[in-house]
Design an enzyme around this catalytic site. Structure first.
Site, PDB file in Angstrom:
ATOM      1  N   GLN A 210      -5.317  -1.386   9.501  1.00  0.00           N
ATOM      2  CA  GLN A 210      -5.223  -2.729   8.943  1.00  0.00           C
ATOM      3  C   GLN A 210      -5.891  -3.740   9.881  1.00  0.00           C
ATOM      4  O   GLN A 210      -5.639  -3.745  11.091  1.00  0.00           O
ATOM      5  CB  GLN A 210      -3.735  -3.084   8.723  1.00  0.00           C
ATOM      6  CG  GLN A 210      -3.495  -4.428   8.082  1.00  0.00           C
ATOM      7  CD  GLN A 210      -3.966  -4.496   6.626  1.00  0.00           C
ATOM      8  OE1 GLN A 210      -3.977  -3.494   5.909  1.00  0.00           O
ATOM      9  NE2 GLN A 210      -4.362  -5.674   6.192  1.00  0.00           N
TER      10      GLN A 210
ATOM     11  N   ASP B 150     -11.724   2.725   3.765  1.00  0.00           N
ATOM     12  CA  ASP B 150     -12.126   1.312   3.719  1.00  0.00           C
ATOM     13  C   ASP B 150     -13.643   1.171   3.579  1.00  0.00           C
ATOM     14  O   ASP B 150     -14.134   0.097   3.241  1.00  0.00           O
ATOM     15  CB  ASP B 150     -11.714   0.611   5.027  1.00  0.00           C
ATOM     16  CG  ASP B 150     -10.444  -0.203   4.885  1.00  0.00           C
ATOM     17  OD1 ASP B 150     -10.210  -0.739   3.787  1.00  0.00           O
ATOM     18  OD2 ASP B 150      -9.707  -0.309   5.878  1.00  0.00           O
TER      19      ASP B 150
ATOM     20  N   LYS C 266       0.843  -1.211   0.000  1.00  0.00           N
ATOM     21  CA  LYS C 266       0.000   0.000   0.000  1.00  0.00           C
ATOM     22  C   LYS C 266       0.865   1.243   0.000  1.00  0.00           C
ATOM     23  O   LYS C 266       0.637   2.177  -0.766  1.00  0.00           O
ATOM     24  CB  LYS C 266      -0.920   0.019   1.237  1.00  0.00           C
ATOM     25  CG  LYS C 266      -2.135  -0.859   1.120  1.00  0.00           C
ATOM     26  CD  LYS C 266      -2.845  -0.991   2.457  1.00  0.00           C
ATOM     27  CE  LYS C 266      -3.840  -2.143   2.394  1.00  0.00           C
ATOM     28  NZ  LYS C 266      -4.305  -2.594   3.699  1.00  0.00           N
TER      29      LYS C 266
END
Ligand code: GUN
Length: 296
Positions: free
Chosen positions: A98, A121, A54
């Site tokens: 995460q 997200d 990422k």
């Protein structure tokens, strides 16, 4: 194999190039650099790989990358304090924590402490509610990537019979919602569904997101259907570790009209969509028009 291969790796490269173009314009015309903050708690090896990828891809498209690596024993209050700081930081347009988090941390509480406008997200309850009511939201990255590939392959999805196998908050549920918003007739199936093969055979669009290696075989695929395989499973075969999806590729590819491979299908689209979401969040934060084709 008779099915057309849907090349997620090439598609993701196209999405990243498009994002990169918009980032360059934001910089040159407005002096704005979109920023993505990624928070990793602990040392889960798979999560470390994702976070590294990422970070690299964020920089490659010209965005700013902020990585926060915290000890596995980090107290919940300290993690919440960091998120509060990132929520208030004008250089940060997207925040990703995460998952999975270590067991002593309440994931729901942590995710819901992120500013919904920075929740790239799309996991915050506000974004889930907005998506569920067909309003503008942040959309979870993996289902958004699947949707982009499906729209590219089919054009309109209206009226198609879609079956999503898997009911996770990260993939199954938002995927079903997106397909419904695009006027598909949607069934959510899962490991407890009766006659799962029968249900899958109804699908013009079959999305596999159950996390069981090669569970869906060609016998479960309607001839000509589009099969999207979200699974990433590591298995041992002939003494070697192999990456396989939730679909048994060889048999399914003989029956399907189009299919995504593993690796090189849905996987690369997830990070590409994360970058697209960060760009979208940055444009919204600055009152600028959103880039077309990069959101749901
Ligand atoms: N872990 C596995 N997939 C994801 C994802 O899409 N977002 C976050 N935050 N964590 C994950």
């Amino acid at each position: 194999m008779t099915a057309t291969l849907i090349d997620g790796k090439a598609f993701a490269a196209k999405v990243r190039a498009e994002v990169g173009k918009h980032v360059a314009t934001l910089k040159s015309e407005h002096g704005i650099v979109p920023g993505l903050a990624v928070v990793l708690v602990g040392e889960d090896p798979a999560s470390q790989v994702y976070v590294r990828n990422k970070g690299q891809q964020t920089l490659e498209v010209g965005m700013a990358s902020f990585e926060h690596k915290l000890d596995a024993s980090t107290a919940e209050a300290d993690l919440l304090a960091l998120i509060k700081t990132l929520n208030a930081d004008p250089k940060v347009h997207g925040i990703l924590v995460q998952l999975p988090l270590p067991k002593h941390l309440n994931s729901d509480l942590v995710i819901n402490s992120i500013d919904p406008a920075k929740d790239v997200d799309g996991f915050h309850i506000s974004n889930v509610g907005l998506l569920g009511t067909g309003q503008k939201s942040m959309v979870p990255c993996t289902p958004l990537g699947c949707l982009m590939m499906l729209r590219d392959h089919h054009g309109s999805l209206a009226g198609l019979e879609a079956v999503v196998v898997g009911r996770s908050n990260i993939v199954g549920k938002p995927m079903a919602q997106l397909l419904l918003n695009d006027s598909c007739t949607v069934t959510i199936a899962h490991s407890r569904t009766k006659d799962l093969g029968e249900v899958c055979r109804r699908a013009d669009i079959l999305v596999a997101a159950v996390g069981r290696p090669e569970m869906i075989t060609g016998e479960w695929v309607k001839p000509g259907a589009t099969v999207i395989d979200v699974g990433i499973n590591r298995i041992d075969r002939d003494g070697k570790t192999k990456l396989v999806g939730d679909v048994h590729f060889e048999s399914a590819a003989k029956i399907a009209g189009a299919i995504t491979p593993v690796p090189g299908g849905v996987g690369p689209m997830t990070i590409a969509c994360l970058l697209a979401n960060t760009l979208t969040a940055c444009c919204r934060a600055n009152g600028l028009p959103e880039p077309k084709g990069l959101t749901a």
